[in-house]
Motif scaffolding. Structure first.
Motif, short mmCIF file in Angstrom:
data_model
loop_
_atom_site.label_atom_id
_atom_site.label_comp_id
_atom_site.label_asym_id
_atom_site.label_seq_id
_atom_site.Cartn_x
_atom_site.Cartn_y
_atom_site.Cartn_z
N GLU A 173 11.99 4.73 5.42
CA GLU A 173 11.55 5.04 6.78
C GLU A 173 11.14 6.50 6.91
OE1 GLU A 173 14.51 3.79 9.58
OE2 GLU A 173 14.71 1.81 8.66
N ASN A 174 11.89 7.38 6.29
CA ASN A 174 11.60 8.80 6.40
C ASN A 174 10.22 9.13 5.84
OD1 ASN A 174 11.77 11.54 4.59
ND2 ASN A 174 12.72 11.82 6.59
N LEU A 175 9.89 8.58 4.67
CA LEU A 175 8.60 8.91 4.06
C LEU A 175 7.45 8.27 4.83
CD1 LEU A 175 7.10 10.31 1.76
CD2 LEU A 175 7.34 8.20 0.42
N MET A 176 7.65 7.05 5.30
CA MET A 176 6.54 6.35 5.95
C MET A 176 6.25 6.87 7.36
SD MET A 176 5.73 2.28 6.05
CE MET A 176 5.13 2.38 4.35
N ASP A 177 7.23 7.49 7.99
CA ASP A 177 7.07 7.94 9.38
C ASP A 177 6.64 9.41 9.40
OD1 ASP A 177 7.10 8.38 12.05
OD2 ASP A 177 9.24 8.01 12.33
N MET A 178 5.35 9.66 9.41
CA MET A 178 4.86 11.04 9.42
C MET A 178 4.98 11.70 10.80
SD MET A 178 3.84 12.29 6.52
CE MET A 178 5.19 11.52 5.65
N ASN A 179 5.52 10.98 11.77
CA ASN A 179 5.75 11.59 13.08
C ASN A 179 6.90 12.60 13.04
OD1 ASN A 179 3.77 10.03 14.55
ND2 ASN A 179 5.12 8.27 14.23
N ARG A 192 0.14 17.66 13.27
CA ARG A 192 0.42 16.43 14.00
C ARG A 192 -0.26 15.27 13.30
NH1 ARG A 192 -1.78 17.42 19.73
NH2 ARG A 192 -3.15 18.86 18.63
N ALA A 193 0.53 14.24 13.05
CA ALA A 193 0.00 13.06 12.36
C ALA A 193 -0.62 12.10 13.36
CB ALA A 193 1.11 12.36 11.60
N ARG A 194 -1.68 11.43 12.95
CA ARG A 194 -2.29 10.38 13.76
C ARG A 194 -2.49 9.16 12.89
NH1 ARG A 194 -7.65 8.82 15.27
NH2 ARG A 194 -8.53 10.53 14.04
N SER A 195 -1.88 8.04 13.30
CA SER A 195 -1.99 6.81 12.53
C SER A 195 -3.38 6.19 12.72
CB SER A 195 -0.92 5.81 12.98
OG SER A 195 -1.10 4.56 12.33
N LEU A 196 -4.03 5.86 11.60
CA LEU A 196 -5.36 5.26 11.64
C LEU A 196 -5.31 3.74 11.59
CD1 LEU A 196 -7.23 7.61 9.13
CD2 LEU A 196 -7.14 7.78 11.63
N GLY A 197 -4.17 3.20 11.22
CA GLY A 197 -4.06 1.75 11.11
C GLY A 197 -3.08 1.37 10.01
N ARG A 198 -2.61 0.15 10.06
CA ARG A 198 -1.64 -0.34 9.09
C ARG A 198 -2.02 -1.73 8.62
NH1 ARG A 198 0.53 -1.01 14.17
NH2 ARG A 198 1.60 -2.99 14.62
N ARG A 199 -1.51 -2.08 7.45
CA ARG A 199 -1.74 -3.40 6.86
C ARG A 199 -0.41 -3.91 6.30
NH1 ARG A 199 -5.30 0.23 6.23
NH2 ARG A 199 -4.20 1.15 4.45
N ARG A 200 -0.23 -5.22 6.29
CA ARG A 200 1.06 -5.77 5.87
C ARG A 200 0.88 -7.08 5.14
NH1 ARG A 200 6.15 -7.45 9.86
NH2 ARG A 200 7.38 -8.51 8.24
N GLY A 201 1.69 -7.24 4.09
CA GLY A 201 1.77 -8.50 3.36
C GLY A 201 3.20 -8.98 3.33
N GLU A 202 3.46 -9.98 2.50
CA GLU A 202 4.80 -10.57 2.46
C GLU A 202 5.87 -9.58 2.00
OE1 GLU A 202 7.12 -14.38 0.37
OE2 GLU A 202 4.99 -14.04 0.02
N ASN A 333 19.81 2.57 16.53
CA ASN A 333 18.48 3.16 16.64
C ASN A 333 17.61 2.42 17.65
OD1 ASN A 333 19.23 4.90 14.68
ND2 ASN A 333 17.84 4.16 13.10
N HIS A 334 16.83 3.16 18.42
CA HIS A 334 15.86 2.58 19.35
C HIS A 334 14.46 2.97 18.84
CE1 HIS A 334 18.94 1.34 22.20
NE2 HIS A 334 19.49 2.53 22.05
N GLU A 335 14.03 2.30 17.81
CA GLU A 335 12.76 2.64 17.18
C GLU A 335 11.59 2.14 18.02
OE1 GLU A 335 10.25 4.44 15.43
OE2 GLU A 335 12.19 4.65 14.42
N VAL A 336 10.58 3.01 18.24
CA VAL A 336 9.42 2.65 19.05
C VAL A 336 8.12 2.64 18.25
CG1 VAL A 336 10.47 3.50 21.17
CG2 VAL A 336 9.10 5.07 19.77
N PHE A 337 8.16 3.13 17.01
CA PHE A 337 6.95 3.20 16.20
C PHE A 337 6.74 1.86 15.50
CE2 PHE A 337 4.73 5.58 12.50
CZ PHE A 337 3.49 5.36 13.08
N PRO A 338 5.65 1.13 15.81
CA PRO A 338 5.46 -0.21 15.23
C PRO A 338 5.48 -0.24 13.70
CG PRO A 338 3.91 0.16 17.02
CD PRO A 338 4.57 1.48 16.75
N VAL A 339 4.97 0.81 13.06
CA VAL A 339 4.95 0.85 11.60
C VAL A 339 6.37 0.75 11.03
CG1 VAL A 339 4.43 2.30 9.59
CG2 VAL A 339 2.80 2.15 11.48
N ILE A 340 7.30 1.48 11.62
CA ILE A 340 8.67 1.49 11.11
C ILE A 340 9.36 0.17 11.40
CG2 ILE A 340 10.90 2.65 11.19
CD1 ILE A 340 8.58 4.16 9.80
N ASN A 341 9.11 -0.41 12.56
CA ASN A 341 9.70 -1.71 12.85
C ASN A 341 9.22 -2.78 11.88
OD1 ASN A 341 11.43 -1.11 15.03
ND2 ASN A 341 9.70 -1.04 16.45
#
Length: 365
Positions: A173-179, A192-202, A333-341
């Motif tokens: 989580e720490n590495l993936m969350d550039m916020n 300041r980081a800005r997410s451009l988009g994410r992709r997900r597989g199994e 934790n109350h995580e709000v960042f969709p990438v981390i969830n």
């Protein structure tokens, strides 16, 4: 259903939901030591999720892995002696070959020998010794980690890693969350980081970032990673950072505006204890050499200093997260960042199906 049964069921469901109690899956190749740690003719004791394992380098230079106990009196084999292509227990001299078979007992000879100890599939690559701690029959068909930049002469690579007192999921989580760049403000400035988009597989997820910084003097850390710049306030960097968790490994790549790979990080977090509250990181950071490679060589000590500073700050913060979890007894934790969830879902779904018992965690407090 009684009140006691109801409470037990709720506790069990909470444990399943709590990612910090999900053990890492053993059916993958994990580095357990750097090659330089296992000398020729020597044994080296390591752990994977509480399992003691001995790595031994024979006279021919081959490395093999066995459970770190003698079948006789259970003493650790890493305290023994490597002889020829096997290892001899330091207590009574029982000898085991690379398959774990007991091949000699000095005072009994080679007749009526016991079955021996467990052997693990073992491979040496990229300056690391990998072990397959899970079902050995799956080792050959399980993909081995690829690190093309490490063997590419166009890149200069440094190896790094330290023990970190936290569950492996905090590291992902720490590495993936550039916020969390505010944590590194002294090294990276007001980026300041800005997410451009994410992709997900199994069994994987990745996210792209670009970065913006406020006007002012560019910090040395930012210049090292992204190159020198004179961009004005809030102007986006043309480089794109892609962070990927392909279970159980993680990568971070930075590509220039010309789509050239300028930085390539491969990293994995190996649990050491049975409760999986301490992991050892193994990281390979590759930087593309400039046309004048001596420039990178000259800047290398500064790069090492910078990355160690970043890692030190990250290690401190994830250890505080782990301490909070253990004190609270659950994941608050109350995580709000969709990438981390979504990352949490991947880690939870790919992890081992067993659950670290609540009592085992509470005993750490």
């Amino acid at each position: 259903m009684s009140a006691v049964q109801s409470q037990d069921n709720l506790a069990s469901e909470a444990s399943v939901r709590d990612l910090r109690r999900v053990p890492i899956h053993p059916d993958f190749w994990y580095p357990l030591a750097w090659s330089k740690e296992v000398k020729r003719g020597k044994a080296h004791g390591v752990h994977f999720a509480g399992e003691p394992i001995v790595l031994a380098r024979t006279e021919s230079g081959r490395v093999f892995a066995l459970e770190d106990r003698c079948a006789h009196r259970q003493v650790p084999l890493h305290a023994g002696v490597v002889e020829g292509e096997g290892i001899r227990c330091g207590y009574h001299g029982w000898t085991y070959d690379c398959s774990g078979q007991c091949v000699d007992i000095p005072y009994l000879g080679r007749e009526r020998l016991p079955n021996g100890v467990r052997a693990y599939p073992c491979r040496e690559a990229h300056g690391m010794i990998f072990v397959f701690p899970g079902d050995a029959t799956l080792a050959e068909q399980t993909p081995f980690p690829e690190m093309p930049s490490v063997t590419d002469k166009a890149y200069k690579t440094r190896r790094f890693g330290r023990p970190v007192k936290c569950h492996y999921s905090f590291m992902h989580e720490n590495l993936m969350d550039m916020n969390h760049q505010f944590l590194h403000r002294r090294q990276m400035g007001q980026m300041r980081a800005r997410s451009l988009g994410r992709r997900r597989g199994e069994n994987w997820i990745e996210v792209d970032y670009t970065f913006m910084r406020e006007a002012g003097k560019q910090p040395a850390g930012e210049a090292l990673v992204f190159g020198s710049s004179k961009r004005s306030e809030d102007q986006s960097d043309s480089s794109v950072m892609t962070i990927r968790t392909g279970y159980p490994y993680q990568t971070l790549q930075i590509r220039s505006s010309e789509d050239s790979l300028v930085m390539d990080l491969w990293i994995v977090y190996v649990p050491l204890d049975a409760q999986q509250r301490t992991n050892r990181t193994f990281g390979m950071l590759s930087i593309r050499k400039p046309k004048v490679s001596l420039l990178l060589d000259a800047a290398w000590p500064l790069l090492v200093w910078f990355t160690e500073r970043i890692f030190k700050e990250d290690r401190a913060i994830v250890e505080l997260e782990q301490a909070a979890h253990d004190n609270q007894g659950a994941d608050w934790n109350h995580e709000v960042f969709p990438v981390i969830n979504e990352l949490r879902d991947v880690l939870r779904n790919c992890g081992a199906r067993t659950v670290i018992p609540i009592r085992a965690v509470e005993d750490l407090a």
